[in-house]
Enzyme design. Structure first.
Site, PDB file in Angstrom:
ATOM      1  N   GLY A   1       0.926  -1.271  -0.100  1.00 31.04           N
ATOM      2  CA  GLY A   1      -0.020   0.053  -0.068  1.00 31.04           C
ATOM      3  C   GLY A   1       0.905   1.301   0.043  1.00 31.04           C
ATOM      4  O   GLY A   1       1.942   1.357  -0.244  1.00 31.04           O
ATOM      5  N   ASP A   2       0.334   2.448   0.408  1.00 32.00           N
ATOM      6  CA  ASP A   2       1.171   3.662   0.313  1.00 32.00           C
ATOM      7  C   ASP A   2       1.888   3.553   1.373  1.00 32.00           C
ATOM      8  O   ASP A   2       3.048   4.344   1.196  1.00 32.00           O
ATOM      9  CB  ASP A   2      -0.134   4.853   0.761  1.00 32.00           C
ATOM     10  CG  ASP A   2      -1.179   4.886  -0.302  1.00 32.00           C
ATOM     11  OD1 ASP A   2      -0.911   4.676  -1.622  1.00 32.00           O
ATOM     12  OD2 ASP A   2      -2.172   5.116   0.039  1.00 32.00           O
TER      13      ASP A   2
ATOM     14  N   THR B   1       3.929   1.056   2.249  1.00 30.48           N
ATOM     15  CA  THR B   1       5.246   0.226   1.420  1.00 30.48           C
ATOM     16  C   THR B   1       5.885   1.276   0.599  1.00 30.48           C
ATOM     17  O   THR B   1       7.015   1.348   0.464  1.00 30.48           O
ATOM     18  CB  THR B   1       4.670  -0.789   0.940  1.00 30.48           C
ATOM     19  OG1 THR B   1       4.093  -1.847   1.936  1.00 30.48           O
ATOM     20  CG2 THR B   1       5.785  -1.584   0.331  1.00 30.48           C
TER      21      THR B   1
ATOM     22  N   LEU C   1       6.435  21.808  -4.925  1.00 30.04           N
ATOM     23  CA  LEU C   1       5.685  22.510  -4.082  1.00 30.04           C
ATOM     24  C   LEU C   1       4.735  21.516  -3.236  1.00 30.04           C
ATOM     25  O   LEU C   1       4.316  20.162  -3.896  1.00 30.04           O
ATOM     26  CB  LEU C   1       4.858  23.380  -4.508  1.00 30.04           C
ATOM     27  CG  LEU C   1       5.454  24.549  -5.054  1.00 30.04           C
ATOM     28  CD1 LEU C   1       4.536  25.462  -6.067  1.00 30.04           C
ATOM     29  CD2 LEU C   1       6.071  25.253  -4.465  1.00 30.04           C
TER      30      LEU C   1
ATOM     31  N   GLU D   1       1.969   5.666   8.619  1.00 29.98           N
ATOM     32  CA  GLU D   1       2.968   5.891   9.668  1.00 29.98           C
ATOM     33  C   GLU D   1       2.683   6.810  10.684  1.00 29.98           C
ATOM     34  O   GLU D   1       2.628   8.048  10.081  1.00 29.98           O
ATOM     35  CB  GLU D   1       4.275   5.731   9.154  1.00 29.98           C
ATOM     36  CG  GLU D   1       5.323   5.858  10.217  1.00 29.98           C
ATOM     37  CD  GLU D   1       5.517   4.541  10.851  1.00 29.98           C
ATOM     38  OE1 GLU D   1       6.046   4.333  12.206  1.00 29.98           O
ATOM     39  OE2 GLU D   1       5.020   3.437  10.425  1.00 29.98           O
TER      40      GLU D   1
END
Length: 309
Positions: free
Chosen positions: A65-66, A68, A224, A280
């Site tokens: 997923g995001d 990883t 940005l 995280e």
């Protein structure tokens, strides 16, 4: 001359996925060396990234997923090498919500995701560098705080596995009656804001937490970050909360949000708060978030809306 290998760094939760095994076999049958490494504990991704670099790998595929994706991207950033000197990055989406893949248009079918490597060139993309009270982390997609972060952190892994993105909705509904604003001062070049907020997004990508589109105009290669602050709501605006993040262009979000595009942002909260960096959690009272332009190269669909070109 031997063909440079691809390395698939696979989240251990997906090691038994038959579709992934079939896709790996198909790629190998075409003559492309593809080495698989499965993560088991903290530090595995970084160790495998160094192994891939030593093997002159052409591509490192983050299989998961995001979180990883960010873990592998962080390991590449930690090398200190320029993006051009490092293997390109790719994503095999195997997460619950796959927010980054959804926003960029990366296929969720394993073979199609791997085929994207051959059909698209690697483009430089930015990463977010997040310093929370001295602890430095990297983020590929989006850092979020407030209501959406609490939903993501509190959603049980078993519920996510069973219900997918719907699990975030259920957890969000359960939290609706107990949203407490976080009081903070947020500032960057030409931007100052202070008060209580219920949601905060610092986007390289556009969405997180199972489809909450907090940064609808973010792109991956402009140098940005997109900042979105949703202040505490009152009166009739409270009733819009259920739809506020379902579509980043929704009138309700545009009506209440403070928005800016900046190279770096400082956040100073009255009490410790949590930023969710692609799954995280990082807790601190003070954060410094900086956009690192072109930090890695990544294979993305040619017509993804998240590239400025």
């Amino acid at each position: 001359m031997p063909t440079p290998p691809w390395f698939l760094i696979l989240n251990g939760k997906s090691a038994g996925d038959d579709a992934v095994r079939d896709a790996v076999a198909r790629v190998r049958d075409r003559g492309q060396p593809l080495l698989v490494r499965v993560t088991w504990e903290a530090g595995d991704a970084e160790r495998y990234v160094h192994e891939a670099i030593a093997a002159d790998a052409a591509v490192i595929v983050a299989g998961g997923g995001d979180g990883t994706l960010s873990e592998v991207a962080e390991a590449l950033a930690h090398t200190g090498e320029a993006a051009a000197a490092l293997p390109a990055l790719s994503l095999l989406p195997l997460g619950t919500a796959n927010d980054f893949a959804t926003a960029t248009g990366i296929p969720v079918e394993p073979l199609a995701a791997l085929d994207l490597i051959s059909s698209s060139g690697a483009r430089p993309i930015d990463l977010l560098q997040v310093d929370g009270d001295g602890a430095v982390h990297w983020c590929a997609n989006l850092a979020s705080g407030g209501f959406g972060t609490e939903v993501t952190v509190e959603t049980h892994d078993g519920l996510k596995k069973m219900l997918g993105g719907l699990a975030y909705v259920i957890t969000g509904i359960a939290r609706l009656g107990r949203i407490e604003p976080i009081r903070a001062r947020i500032h960057g070049e030409g931007f100052q804001w202070e008060g209580g907020f219920i949601a905060l997004g610092l986007g390289n990508g556009r969405q997180a937490g199972g489809g909450q589109v907090l940064c609808p105009d973010a792109v991956l290669d402009d140098g940005l970050l997109e900042l979105t602050v949703v202040p505490e709501l009152s009166g009739e605006l409270v009733s819009t909360l259920g739809t506020l993040f379902s579509d980043g262009k929704h009138a309700a979000l545009e009506q209440v949000a403070e928005r800016a595009r900046l190279r770096e942002v400082w956040i100073e909260a009255e009490r410790p708060m949590t930023l969710n960096l692609d799954g995280e959690p990082l807790q601190a009272r003070r954060f410094h978030v900086r956009c690192e332009a072109g930090r890695v190269r990544m294979h993305l669909p040619a017509h993804t809306p998240l590239l400025s070109g």
